[in-house]
Design an enzyme around this catalytic site. Structure first.
Site, PDB file in Angstrom:
ATOM      1  N   GLU A  18       0.821  -1.220   0.000  1.00 47.66           N
ATOM      2  CA  GLU A  18       0.000   0.000   0.000  1.00 47.66           C
ATOM      3  C   GLU A  18       0.853   1.267   0.000  1.00 47.66           C
ATOM      4  OE1 GLU A  18      -2.678  -0.412   3.300  1.00 47.66           O
ATOM      5  OE2 GLU A  18      -4.066  -1.645   2.155  1.00 47.66           O
ATOM      6  N   GLU A  70      -6.735  -7.745  -0.232  1.00 51.52           N
ATOM      7  CA  GLU A  70      -7.047  -7.694   1.205  1.00 51.52           C
ATOM      8  C   GLU A  70      -8.472  -7.221   1.406  1.00 51.52           C
ATOM      9  OE1 GLU A  70      -4.653  -5.209   3.713  1.00 51.52           O
ATOM     10  OE2 GLU A  70      -2.800  -5.743   2.693  1.00 51.52           O
TER      11      GLU A  70
HETATM   12  C1  GAL Z   1      -4.186  -2.705   5.327  1.00 47.80           C
HETATM   13  C2  GAL Z   1      -2.725  -3.141   5.407  1.00 47.80           C
HETATM   14  C3  GAL Z   1      -2.582  -4.403   6.223  1.00 47.80           C
HETATM   15  C4  GAL Z   1      -3.340  -4.294   7.510  1.00 47.80           C
HETATM   16  C5  GAL Z   1      -4.775  -3.964   7.205  1.00 47.80           C
HETATM   17  C6  GAL Z   1      -5.642  -3.873   8.431  1.00 47.80           C
HETATM   18  O1  GAL Z   1      -4.321  -1.385   4.905  1.00 47.80           O
HETATM   19  O2  GAL Z   1      -2.207  -3.364   4.120  1.00 47.80           O
HETATM   20  O3  GAL Z   1      -1.209  -4.633   6.458  1.00 47.80           O
HETATM   21  O4  GAL Z   1      -2.768  -3.289   8.284  1.00 47.80           O
HETATM   22  O5  GAL Z   1      -4.838  -2.725   6.542  1.00 47.80           O
HETATM   23  O6  GAL Z   1      -6.978  -3.611   8.085  1.00 47.80           O
END
Ligand code: GAL
Length: 669
Positions: free
Chosen positions: A153, A312
């Site tokens: 990110e 994710e």
């Molecule tokens: C994302 C990040 C992850 C984790 C996640 C938690 O933005 O890439 O590593 O922190 O959020 O929701």
């Protein structure tokens, strides 16, 4: 030729960030056993592991990662292998304190969180390339490695750094763009407030100034920041392409996050082999599945309509919102399959196993703290089975009904200080118009304002304050050739340097809309104006003078009483609509209904929260129905329909139970 899909992954992607370095080895065995039970096909590994992989400068420990990749391979699980460059180790900052970023206020961050990076730091750039080289060399031919995941990110949590090294890089970027200081002065309008520069050395990042800093300077700074981070991505990507030819390289975007709009993903998307995205619900928001749909549509559009991958999302609650609302039964599946409906060839999570320690221990996971005797685990296993049943969908393309223009650079410009009203927000308007389209079951492609729009019966411009001449010509040609254009207020006002287009507003769109805006007449907080027909607007109104357009609705009261509020202009073979106020949801729906009829878009007679999206493959079309309501729904289908999750055949209609998802396949021929 680099693949656009993880090498050797012959299924939809299912899995999550896997950080087993937090656990003893016996747990790894249990993990892969459970992954197989859940139907996991790929996991993302090594994302934050730099300190373990290179415990001392130049000394590497790859043993644990060798073991992990072997274990995954032995269990038929593919690896999305990360470069750990989002978190350099503590020793790196001890040696290079200057690589810690500096805020606009001149404060230097410290180590102890994550993502504290000055992206212009040569020491960081060298170190990042070097660890990427180590990984690329060692794992290029490892049979588990399917995809490279560079960094994590970009821009989260810091994108811009205001240190002297960044200032020097900014000057180089400006010299590249403008060639001479004279041209920079012209572009930035520096004669105003006596800001004329005599040499490059006098130019700085937009650090703290006593009052508003030059808006064109701020806009270029935002462009520079996005480019600077992209350059770092490309450095690592090129290393990996050279060392492991054929394995695709990605970096996870956050394409629709309204708080993180510092990257212009239109420039990033062509640089990745596979577009991937992370999406988290705003847990407390009403109808947050609409934002999910929007995120998925933006990501697919960045991918040029090709399949993309959700890298994710969460099985249940996150840990970083004020109140981390847990997902209710069935919500995770609706979310995951909602992304698949809109073109994601899989659904991945943060993270596989809930962490015991650290900042994210209250974040949900696929394998939760509660273990396997839990609702989340049972739903995870069920989702794995469902994704297995949707194998045929892989590679198929989403059918969009309309296009909506989306431009991060215009938003950067609109968000600067001293606009006519603080209440008119570009992103709010984009969300609102998107929701109106969603409620009509219109699938939306997002498009850059200069993109080819032919083929879309309707193009919506929800908020495009800054518009180039090329974009203006593009829209004009689109309408002349028969398109239907719907433009929302405060669009087409300035050029790419935040300078007002010559003549009356909206300079870039006057001709196409057949009107001029004599004056912006923003409203007081809470004030509302009536447009007749039961519609009203708030926040913003304009004094519009028609130059060919017809008034569809006029202001009944307010500053523009009697004048046009909503107009329609015939131009060439097409039509251009203009909405000069901020309409509420019912008004947006009513206008969209009229405009959709101009564009001859079919109406679907379904409850608004029964989401229907179509993907078309080589042999079949797949109708995804996500029922977000608490009532069963009935969907008309053809005579030879097969529902893929239940394996039932249907003729004429399919019943979709409350809260459920159904995917109906029908042969094309
Ligand atoms: C994302 C990040 C992850 C984790 C996640 C938690 O933005 O890439 O590593 O922190 O959020 O929701």
């Amino acid at each position: 030729m680099v693949s656009h899909w993880p090498i050797g992954l012959d299924a939809l992607a299912y899995g999550g960030d896997y950080n087993p370095e937090q656990w003893p080895k016996p747990v790894w065995q249990e993990d892969v056993h459970l992954m197989r039970e859940a139907g996991v096909t790929m996991v993302s590994v090594g994302i934050f592991s730099w300190a373990l992989l290179e415990p001392e400068p130049g000394q590497y420990d790859f043993g644990w990662l060798d073991d992990l990749l072997d274990l995954l391979h032995d269990n038929g699980i593919r690896a999305d292998l990360a470069t750990p460059t989002a978190v350099p180790p503590a020793w790196f900052y001890e040696r290079h304190p200057d690589a810690l970023p500096v805020t606009r206020e001149g404060v230097r961050y410290t180590f102890g969180g994550r993502g504290a990076i000055c992206h212009s730091s040569p020491a960081y750039q060298q170190a990042a390339v070097s660890i990427a080289e180590q990984l690329g060399r060692r794992y290029a031919t490892h049979p588990a490695v399917a995809l490279w995941h560079v960094h994590n990110e970009y821009s989260v949590p810091v994108s811009a750094c205001y240190c002297d090294t960044s200032a020097a890089a900014f000057r180089r970027w400006l010299a590249d763009r403008y060639t001479t200081v004279k041209q920079l002065n012209e572009a930035w309008g520096t004669t105003f407030w006596g800001q004329t520069y005599g040499s490059w050395d006098q130019v700085s990042p937009p650090r703290l100034t006593p009052t508003v800093c030059n808006p064109a300077q701020q806009l270029d700074w935002a462009r520079f920041t996005s480019d600077e981070l992209l350059a770092n991505f490309k450095r690592e990507r090129d290393v990996l392409h050279t060392l492991s030819p054929g394995i695709p390289v990605t970096t996870n975007f956050q394409a629709a996050l309204s708080q993180c709009e510092t990257l212009d993903y239109w420039t990033w998307a062509p640089e990745v082999d596979l577009v991937t995205n992370d999406h988290y619900l705003v847990a407390e928001a009403d109808r947050n599945h609409v934002n999910l749909a929007m995120a998925a549509d933006i990501t697919r559009s960045l991918a040029g309509g090709r399949p993309w991958l959700l890298l994710e999302h969460s099985t249940s609650a996150v840990n970083w919102q004020p109140r981390n609302i847990a997902k209710r039964a069935g919500e995770m599946a609706r979310n995951s399959l909602g992304h698949v409906a809109r073109g994601s060839d899989g659904a991945m999570f943060f993270q596989w196993r809930a962490s015991r320690a650290g900042a994210e221990k209250f974040h949900s996971a696929m394998r939760p703290h509660a273990g396997t005797d839990s609702r989340i685990w049972r739903e995870v296993v069920r989702l794995g089975r469902d994704l297995g049943a949707l194998e045929a969908v892989r590679g198929s393309r989403v059918t969009a009904d309309i296009a909506m223009l989306w431009d991060w650079q215009s938003w950067w410009a609109q968000r600067l200080e001293w606009r006519p009203s603080v209440d008119l927000d570009a992103r709010e308007r984009a969300d609102a118009w998107y929701a109106a389209a969603y409620d009509r079951h219109l699938t939306v492609d997002f498009a850059h304002p200069e993109a080819d729009l032919r083929g879309y019966p309707l193009v919506v411009v929800p908020a495009l304050y800054a518009m180039t001449d090329t974009a203006a010509t593009n829209l004009r040609r689109y309408v002349e050739d028969g398109g239907v254009l719907l433009v929302s207020c405060f669009s087409g006002i300035v050029d790419e340097h935040d300078a007002i287009h010559p003549g009356p507003h909206p300079g870039a769109l006057r001709d196409v809309l057949g009107l001029v805006v004599e004056e912006f007449t923003p409203l007081r907080a809470g004030e509302r104006v009536s447009l007749g027909d039961g519609l009203s607007g708030d926040v913003w109104t304009e004094i519009v003078a028609r130059r060919g357009a017809a008034a569809v609705l006029s202001y009944v009261d307010g500053p523009g009483a009697g004048g046009p509020a909503i107009t329609r202009n015939k131009l060439g073979r097409g039509t251009a609509w203009y909405v000069s106020t901020r309409l509420a949801a019912d008004g947006l729906g009513a206008v969209l209904r009229k405009v959709a009829s101009d564009a001859q878009l079919p109406a679907r007679d379904l409850p608004r929260d029964v989401e229907v999206v179509e993907r078309v493959g080589e042999e079949a079309r797949y109708l995804f129905v996500v029922n977000h309501t608490s009532e069963d729904a009935s969907i008309p289908v053809g005579e030879r329909a097969v529902e893929l999750l239940t394996e039932e055949t249907h003729a004429g209609s399919v019943r979709v139970p409350a809260g459920a998802v159904r995917v109906v396949a029908e042969p094309l021929a």
